[in-house]
Design a protein around this motif. Structure first.
Motif, PDB file in Angstrom:
ATOM      1  N   VAL A 175       0.876  -1.183   0.000  1.00 38.21           N
ATOM      2  CA  VAL A 175       0.000   0.000   0.000  1.00 38.21           C
ATOM      3  C   VAL A 175       0.907   1.226   0.000  1.00 38.21           C
ATOM      4  CG1 VAL A 175      -1.778   1.304   1.224  1.00 38.21           C
ATOM      5  CG2 VAL A 175      -1.806  -1.183   1.303  1.00 38.21           C
ATOM      6  N   GLU A 176       0.597   2.175  -0.867  1.00 34.78           N
ATOM      7  CA  GLU A 176       1.459   3.349  -1.001  1.00 34.78           C
ATOM      8  C   GLU A 176       0.593   4.597  -1.177  1.00 34.78           C
ATOM      9  OE1 GLU A 176       4.419   4.952  -4.504  1.00 34.78           O
ATOM     10  OE2 GLU A 176       4.099   2.811  -4.311  1.00 34.78           O
ATOM     11  N   LYS A 177       0.965   5.652  -0.477  1.00 34.71           N
ATOM     12  CA  LYS A 177       0.243   6.920  -0.648  1.00 34.71           C
ATOM     13  C   LYS A 177       0.824   7.651  -1.854  1.00 34.71           C
ATOM     14  CE  LYS A 177      -0.256   7.370   4.340  1.00 34.71           C
ATOM     15  NZ  LYS A 177       0.350   7.974   5.522  1.00 34.71           N
ATOM     16  N   ALA A 178      -0.038   8.227  -2.667  1.00 34.48           N
ATOM     17  CA  ALA A 178       0.414   9.035  -3.804  1.00 34.48           C
ATOM     18  C   ALA A 178       0.398  10.494  -3.356  1.00 34.48           C
ATOM     19  CB  ALA A 178      -0.503   8.830  -5.002  1.00 34.48           C
ATOM     20  N   ILE A 179       1.592  11.013  -3.070  1.00 36.15           N
ATOM     21  CA  ILE A 179       1.704  12.380  -2.564  1.00 36.15           C
ATOM     22  C   ILE A 179       2.046  13.330  -3.718  1.00 36.15           C
ATOM     23  CG2 ILE A 179       2.913  13.884  -0.928  1.00 36.15           C
ATOM     24  CD1 ILE A 179       1.420  11.716   0.526  1.00 36.15           C
ATOM     25  N   ASP A 180       1.339  14.436  -3.794  1.00 40.20           N
ATOM     26  CA  ASP A 180       1.564  15.432  -4.840  1.00 40.20           C
ATOM     27  C   ASP A 180       1.778  16.790  -4.170  1.00 40.20           C
ATOM     28  OD1 ASP A 180       1.610  16.950  -7.105  1.00 40.20           O
ATOM     29  OD2 ASP A 180      -0.527  16.740  -7.568  1.00 40.20           O
ATOM     30  N   ASN A 181       3.026  17.261  -4.154  1.00 39.32           N
ATOM     31  CA  ASN A 181       3.358  18.546  -3.519  1.00 39.32           C
ATOM     32  C   ASN A 181       2.888  18.624  -2.060  1.00 39.32           C
ATOM     33  OD1 ASN A 181       4.694  19.744  -5.713  1.00 39.32           O
ATOM     34  ND2 ASN A 181       2.719  20.250  -6.665  1.00 39.32           N
ATOM     35  N   GLY A 182       3.096  17.528  -1.336  1.00 38.35           N
ATOM     36  CA  GLY A 182       2.743  17.518   0.080  1.00 38.35           C
ATOM     37  C   GLY A 182       1.293  17.192   0.371  1.00 38.35           C
ATOM     38  N   PHE A 183       0.534  16.984  -0.679  1.00 32.98           N
ATOM     39  CA  PHE A 183      -0.873  16.658  -0.487  1.00 32.98           C
ATOM     40  C   PHE A 183      -1.151  15.237  -0.981  1.00 32.98           C
ATOM     41  CE2 PHE A 183      -1.004  21.105   0.110  1.00 32.98           C
ATOM     42  CZ  PHE A 183      -2.145  21.387   0.837  1.00 32.98           C
ATOM     43  N   LEU A 184      -2.041  14.568  -0.287  1.00 35.83           N
ATOM     44  CA  LEU A 184      -2.401  13.200  -0.652  1.00 35.83           C
ATOM     45  C   LEU A 184      -3.411  13.223  -1.794  1.00 35.83           C
ATOM     46  CD1 LEU A 184      -2.161  10.160   0.148  1.00 35.83           C
ATOM     47  CD2 LEU A 184      -4.134  10.537   1.626  1.00 35.83           C
ATOM     48  N   ARG A 185      -3.020  12.595  -2.892  1.00 39.12           N
ATOM     49  CA  ARG A 185      -3.900  12.576  -4.056  1.00 39.12           C
ATOM     50  C   ARG A 185      -4.623  11.241  -4.200  1.00 39.12           C
ATOM     51  NH1 ARG A 185      -4.668  14.821  -9.274  1.00 39.12           N
ATOM     52  NH2 ARG A 185      -6.865  14.342  -9.483  1.00 39.12           N
ATOM     53  N   GLY A 186      -3.973  10.183  -3.693  1.00 42.17           N
ATOM     54  CA  GLY A 186      -4.600   8.874  -3.832  1.00 42.17           C
ATOM     55  C   GLY A 186      -3.824   7.802  -3.105  1.00 42.17           C
ATOM     56  N   ILE A 187      -4.309   6.579  -3.232  1.00 43.74           N
ATOM     57  CA  ILE A 187      -3.678   5.425  -2.602  1.00 43.74           C
ATOM     58  C   ILE A 187      -3.534   4.328  -3.655  1.00 43.74           C
ATOM     59  CG2 ILE A 187      -3.957   3.618  -0.849  1.00 43.74           C
ATOM     60  CD1 ILE A 187      -5.577   5.703   0.778  1.00 43.74           C
ATOM     61  N   LYS A 188      -2.349   3.733  -3.684  1.00 47.35           N
ATOM     62  CA  LYS A 188      -2.083   2.656  -4.628  1.00 47.35           C
ATOM     63  C   LYS A 188      -1.823   1.385  -3.828  1.00 47.35           C
ATOM     64  CE  LYS A 188       0.963   4.262  -7.828  1.00 47.35           C
ATOM     65  NZ  LYS A 188       0.466   4.772  -9.112  1.00 47.35           N
ATOM     66  N   MET A 189      -2.375   0.277  -4.298  1.00 47.58           N
ATOM     67  CA  MET A 189      -2.180  -0.977  -3.566  1.00 47.58           C
ATOM     68  C   MET A 189      -2.133  -2.144  -4.535  1.00 47.58           C
ATOM     69  SD  MET A 189      -5.986  -1.421  -1.854  1.00 47.58           S
ATOM     70  CE  MET A 189      -5.845   0.024  -0.807  1.00 47.58           C
ATOM     71  N   TYR A 190      -1.547  -3.229  -4.077  1.00 49.24           N
ATOM     72  CA  TYR A 190      -1.545  -4.438  -4.900  1.00 49.24           C
ATOM     73  C   TYR A 190      -1.609  -5.675  -4.027  1.00 49.24           C
ATOM     74  CZ  TYR A 190       3.411  -5.141  -3.781  1.00 49.24           C
ATOM     75  OH  TYR A 190       4.598  -5.348  -3.111  1.00 49.24           O
ATOM     76  N   LYS A 191      -2.062  -6.741  -4.640  1.00 49.60           N
ATOM     77  CA  LYS A 191      -2.065  -8.049  -3.968  1.00 49.60           C
ATOM     78  C   LYS A 191      -1.701  -9.103  -5.000  1.00 49.60           C
ATOM     79  CE  LYS A 191      -4.824 -10.795  -0.699  1.00 49.60           C
ATOM     80  NZ  LYS A 191      -4.098 -10.400   0.516  1.00 49.60           N
ATOM     81  N   LYS A 192      -0.764  -9.952  -4.631  1.00 48.21           N
ATOM     82  CA  LYS A 192      -0.342 -11.012  -5.547  1.00 48.21           C
ATOM     83  C   LYS A 192      -1.017 -12.330  -5.174  1.00 48.21           C
ATOM     84  CE  LYS A 192       3.980  -8.886  -6.895  1.00 48.21           C
ATOM     85  NZ  LYS A 192       5.428  -9.024  -7.080  1.00 48.21           N
ATOM     86  N   PHE A 193      -1.113 -13.213  -6.142  1.00 47.97           N
ATOM     87  CA  PHE A 193      -1.717 -14.513  -5.868  1.00 47.97           C
ATOM     88  C   PHE A 193      -0.866 -15.263  -4.853  1.00 47.97           C
ATOM     89  CE2 PHE A 193      -3.158 -13.728 -10.303  1.00 47.97           C
ATOM     90  CZ  PHE A 193      -4.486 -13.534  -9.993  1.00 47.97           C
ATOM     91  N   GLY A 194      -1.535 -15.816  -3.844  1.00 45.10           N
ATOM     92  CA  GLY A 194      -0.827 -16.563  -2.815  1.00 45.10           C
ATOM     93  C   GLY A 194       0.015 -15.679  -1.908  1.00 45.10           C
ATOM     94  N   GLY A 195      -0.198 -14.357  -1.983  1.00 45.98           N
ATOM     95  CA  GLY A 195       0.589 -13.419  -1.194  1.00 45.98           C
ATOM     96  C   GLY A 195       0.102 -13.281   0.226  1.00 45.98           C
TER      97      GLY A 195
END
Lengths: 105, 131
Positions: B111-131
């Motif tokens: 899980v990663e925050k997408a920061i744009d000039n000190g402001f939170l623009r979104g959240i990125k996440m991933y899940k792998k099979f069997g993870g």
């Protein structure tokens, strides 16, 4: 989300049945109902989650807030018949240690 | 060469549309090939991210979700808001936000925050099979 409730005077406990999905949309209703019950009798609460399909952090936040109020009056909140995948949320957040939890067989 | 299927969803940033986000997430995760327990994990994590980014006080009007599915690797999901939100304000205004992020990190592989000039623009996440 649907909530039904019944006060059991012999055990001085609110018996609440919670079903459906508790999220940011329905959590305010859950909060309002539980606090209104405590306004009538500030007692322990048993929440039957037999038909609860989903709860997120907003729902957990409501339960934590209500638990504080119940504990102030030396009561407790028991949560029974949790589905295993919902129990998992209580476990990873450590809330299984502050609520009395019973998992659905 | 790796091929990814992409699914896009744009919904009003209103509590009543969280159900739409959950249903879509379940469907995409199911089509990707995750099992029932993993689908529940992904659904809750995405829903938490949506709730996290939803901030009517800051004028967030809509949420845009991008699902990318690699049937050999897993699923990548971006949850972006129409307006960037001051992260410090977000945490201070809502006691659930910290709990929300903790749940996301526990259920997903990344899980990663997408920061744009000190402001939170979104959240990125991933899940792998069997993870």
């Amino acid at each position: 989300m649907n909530i039904t409730h019944n006060y059991n005077p012999s055990t001085n406990t609110w018996e609440v049945s919670l079903s459906g999905e508790v999220d940011v949309y329905s959590a305010p209703q859950l909060k309002e109902v539980l606090h209104s019950l405590l306004d009538q009798h500030n007692s322990s609460i048993v929440i039957d989650c037999q038909d609860l399909k989903y709860i997120d952090s907003t729902g957990l936040g409501v339960l934590i807030g209500v638990l504080k109020r119940v504990k102030d009056n030396n009561g407790n909140i028991s949560i029974k018949n949790l589905k295993p995948y919902i129990k998992k949320i209580f476990t990873i957040t450590g809330l299984d240690k502050i609520f009395l939890i019973e998992v659905q067989e | 060469m790796m091929t990814m299927d992409s699914v896009y969803l744009k919904v009003p940033a209103k509590p009543e549309y969280m159900l739409v986000i959950r249903l879509t997430t379940s469907a995409v995760a199911s089509r990707a090939g995750f099992d029932v327990d993993e689908i529940e994990d992904i659904k809750l994590a995405v829903s938490e991210a949506g709730t996290f980014m939803m901030n009517e006080d800051k004028g967030v009007e809509w949420l845009e979700l991008t699902f990318k599915v690699d049937k050999e690797e897993g699923i990548w999901i971006d949850i972006f808001a129409s307006e960037a939100v001051d992260e410090a304000v977000l945490f201070s205004k809502n006691e659930q936000t910290e709990l929300s992020f903790y749940i996301m990190e526990s259920l997903m592989d990344g899980v990663e925050k997408a920061i744009d000039n000190g402001f939170l623009r979104g959240i990125k996440m991933y899940k792998k099979f069997g993870g």
